[in-house]
Scaffold this active site. Sequence first.
Site, short mmCIF file in Angstrom:
data_model
loop_
_atom_site.label_atom_id
_atom_site.label_comp_id
_atom_site.label_asym_id
_atom_site.label_seq_id
_atom_site.Cartn_x
_atom_site.Cartn_y
_atom_site.Cartn_z
N ASN A 1 0.85 -1.20 0.00
CA ASN A 1 0.00 0.00 0.00
C ASN A 1 0.88 1.24 0.00
O ASN A 1 2.11 1.14 -0.02
CB ASN A 1 -0.95 -0.04 1.21
CG ASN A 1 -0.18 -0.18 2.51
OD1 ASN A 1 0.64 0.65 2.85
ND2 ASN A 1 -0.43 -1.28 3.23
N ASP B 1 -4.34 -5.98 4.54
CA ASP B 1 -5.46 -6.77 5.08
C ASP B 1 -5.54 -8.14 4.42
O ASP B 1 -6.08 -9.07 5.00
CB ASP B 1 -6.78 -6.02 4.86
CG ASP B 1 -6.83 -4.76 5.72
OD1 ASP B 1 -6.37 -4.83 6.88
OD2 ASP B 1 -7.29 -3.72 5.24
N LYS C 1 8.71 -16.91 -10.85
CA LYS C 1 7.90 -15.81 -11.40
C LYS C 1 6.76 -16.39 -12.25
O LYS C 1 7.00 -17.23 -13.13
CB LYS C 1 8.80 -14.91 -12.26
CG LYS C 1 8.07 -13.68 -12.76
CD LYS C 1 8.96 -12.82 -13.63
CE LYS C 1 8.09 -11.77 -14.33
NZ LYS C 1 8.79 -11.12 -15.41
N PHE D 1 -3.91 3.32 15.22
CA PHE D 1 -4.12 4.38 14.24
C PHE D 1 -5.26 3.93 13.32
O PHE D 1 -5.46 2.73 13.13
CB PHE D 1 -2.86 4.59 13.40
CG PHE D 1 -1.88 5.53 14.04
CD1 PHE D 1 -1.73 6.82 13.58
CD2 PHE D 1 -1.12 5.12 15.13
CE1 PHE D 1 -0.84 7.69 14.18
CE2 PHE D 1 -0.23 5.99 15.74
CZ PHE D 1 -0.09 7.28 15.26
N LYS E 1 -13.36 0.72 15.68
CA LYS E 1 -12.11 -0.06 15.84
C LYS E 1 -11.62 -0.04 17.29
O LYS E 1 -11.10 -1.03 17.79
CB LYS E 1 -11.00 0.51 14.94
CG LYS E 1 -11.14 0.06 13.50
CD LYS E 1 -10.10 0.73 12.63
CE LYS E 1 -10.59 0.70 11.20
NZ LYS E 1 -9.78 1.54 10.31
N LYS F 1 -11.16 -3.66 18.76
CA LYS F 1 -9.81 -4.14 19.07
C LYS F 1 -9.44 -3.89 20.54
O LYS F 1 -8.31 -4.12 20.94
CB LYS F 1 -8.79 -3.48 18.13
CG LYS F 1 -9.10 -3.72 16.64
CD LYS F 1 -7.95 -3.33 15.72
CE LYS F 1 -8.41 -3.32 14.27
NZ LYS F 1 -7.32 -3.39 13.29
O1 C5P Z 1 -6.40 -1.55 9.01
P1 C5P Z 1 -7.16 -0.94 10.16
O2 C5P Z 1 -7.81 0.34 9.78
O3 C5P Z 1 -8.06 -1.90 10.89
O4 C5P Z 1 -6.03 -0.49 11.19
C1 C5P Z 1 -6.35 -0.04 12.47
C2 C5P Z 1 -5.21 -0.31 13.41
O5 C5P Z 1 -4.95 -1.72 13.46
C3 C5P Z 1 -3.88 0.33 13.04
O6 C5P Z 1 -3.30 0.72 14.26
C4 C5P Z 1 -3.08 -0.78 12.39
O7 C5P Z 1 -1.68 -0.63 12.59
C5 C5P Z 1 -3.60 -2.01 13.11
N1 C5P Z 1 -3.65 -3.23 12.29
C6 C5P Z 1 -2.89 -4.31 12.63
N2 C5P Z 1 -2.96 -5.47 11.89
C7 C5P Z 1 -3.77 -5.56 10.81
C8 C5P Z 1 -4.54 -4.44 10.45
C9 C5P Z 1 -4.45 -3.29 11.20
O8 C5P Z 1 -2.13 -4.24 13.60
N3 C5P Z 1 -3.81 -6.66 10.11
#
Ligand code: C5P
Length: 405
Positions: free
Chosen positions: A209, A279, A289, A324, A338, A342
Site C-alpha cells: 500500500n 489486510d 515468477k 491508528f 475499531k 480491538k
Molecule cells: O487496518 P485498520 O484500519 O483496521 O487499522 C487499524 C489499526 O490496526 C492500526 O493501528 C493498524 O496498525 C492495526 N492493524 C494491525 N494489523 C492488521 C490491520 C491493522 O495491527 N492486520
Amino acid sequence: MRILLGITGGIAAYKAAEVARLLTRQGHAVRCVLTEAGARFITPLTLASLTGQPVFGANPDLGEWRANPVVEHIDLARWADLVAVAPATADILGKTANGLATDLLSTLLLATRAPVLWAPAMNTAMWSHPAVRANVARLKSFGHSLIEPVEGLLACGEEGGGKLAEVEAIVDAILALGSPRHPALEGKKVLVTAGPTREDLDPVRTLTNRSTGAMGIEMARALRNAGAEVHLVLGGDGPAFPLYGLAPTRVRSAAEMLAACEKLWPAMDGLVAAAAVADQRPETCSAEKVKKGEGPERLTLVRTPDILATLSDAKRPGQWLLGFAAESEGHLENAAAKLTRKRLDAILANDVADGQGFGDQANTLTPVTAEGPQPALGPLPKDELAQAAVAWWAHRLAALSPSQP
Ligand code: C5P
C-alpha cells in the site's frame, strides 16, 4: 532545547553549519563554540548568521567573536541542555578523555553537567588507532554518547571508517539525548509498528500500500525523545538515515510483523500500532515468477492476521494499546468502532481522503477514546504531529495513573 555545538578542526566542519541550521529551524537555540583549528575550516560569521546566536571561541586573535570573556566556559556549560561536538577530532577526544582543559571547548566539556554527544570524524587509521579506541572507551565510561562515524570516501582519499555521520543522523541523536523527558513514558518499554507490509505473489511481484512509514517512524522518535525504550518493528523501505538508539526489527509480510511483535509484547508496557498492515495476502506465493496468461486472471486473497487485535487479546494488566485509523470516509465513526472492536485505550484517527496524509505531507490526527473524539492535533508536519500525539498520550497516561511518578 539549548544546544552547545562544539566544532573542531576537520574538513567535515562545514557540515556542522547544516547541523546548526536544521536545529535552529526546528526552534532550538544553538550556540557554536569553535576551536582554533575549527575556525580555520568554518567562519564564525556563517554560524552566527545561521543560528542568530553569538559564536564563541578561545582564540584571542579572533577577538571580535570572543564574547564575554570572564567566565564564559562556566556560563556556557550551565546554559546548555546538551553539548554536541561535531566534527570531533582525535585531539578533542583525547583531551576530554584525559581531563585536559586547554581552550574554551575542552574547558567547558569538563565543566558541563549536561549530556555530551560526540560525532567523530577522522582518517581511518587514526579512528582505528588503539589510543583513539581507548579514549573513546574512556569517554563512554563517563556516560558520554557517541554517534559512530560511517564508512565512505574520506577527504584524504582513503576509503573506510571515519567519515562524519550523516547530518540528519547527528540532529536525530541530539534530539534523542537532549529532549525533555516525560515522566509517564520515561524508562517505559514501548513497541511501535510502522510502515507498510508486503505480501508476495512470486519472487518479483508484491501486494502493498502507499504507506511510507513516516508517521510510525516519527512516533517512534517522539517516544524515544520522551525517554521511552522503543522497540520498532518496521515494514517497507524504512528511514533515510539511521535512527539513534532505534535499531528496527525489519519485516516484510504481516505474518513476519506479527511474529516479531508477539516475541516482544510480553515485556512491553505499551504498543503504538502505526503500521499499515495489508489486510489480504495472495493465498499462495509462487516460488518462480508467474508467467502472464491471456485475458483476465483471478487472484485469490486471504485475510492476514490482525496484529493489533492479537496483541490486545494477549494483553496483561497495565499494558496499554494505541492504534491508528486511516480512513477516506467517516474516519471518526470508523475509528470509534475499531477502538471497541480491538479493545484499545485510544485510537488516532487520520482522514486520508484525496490522498492527504501520505509521505511528507502535513497531517491531522484526532484522538478517539472511550469518551469520544478529543480535540484534533494538527495540521502539522509529521515530526511535530508525533510530538503532539506523544505529549497528548503522556498527559492522559499520567492522569489515568496519577500515583505513578
Ligand atoms: O487496518 P485498520 O484500519 O483496521 O487499522 C487499524 C489499526 O490496526 C492500526 O493501528 C493498524 O496498525 C492495526 N492493524 C494491525 N494489523 C492488521 C490491520 C491493522 O495491527 N492486520
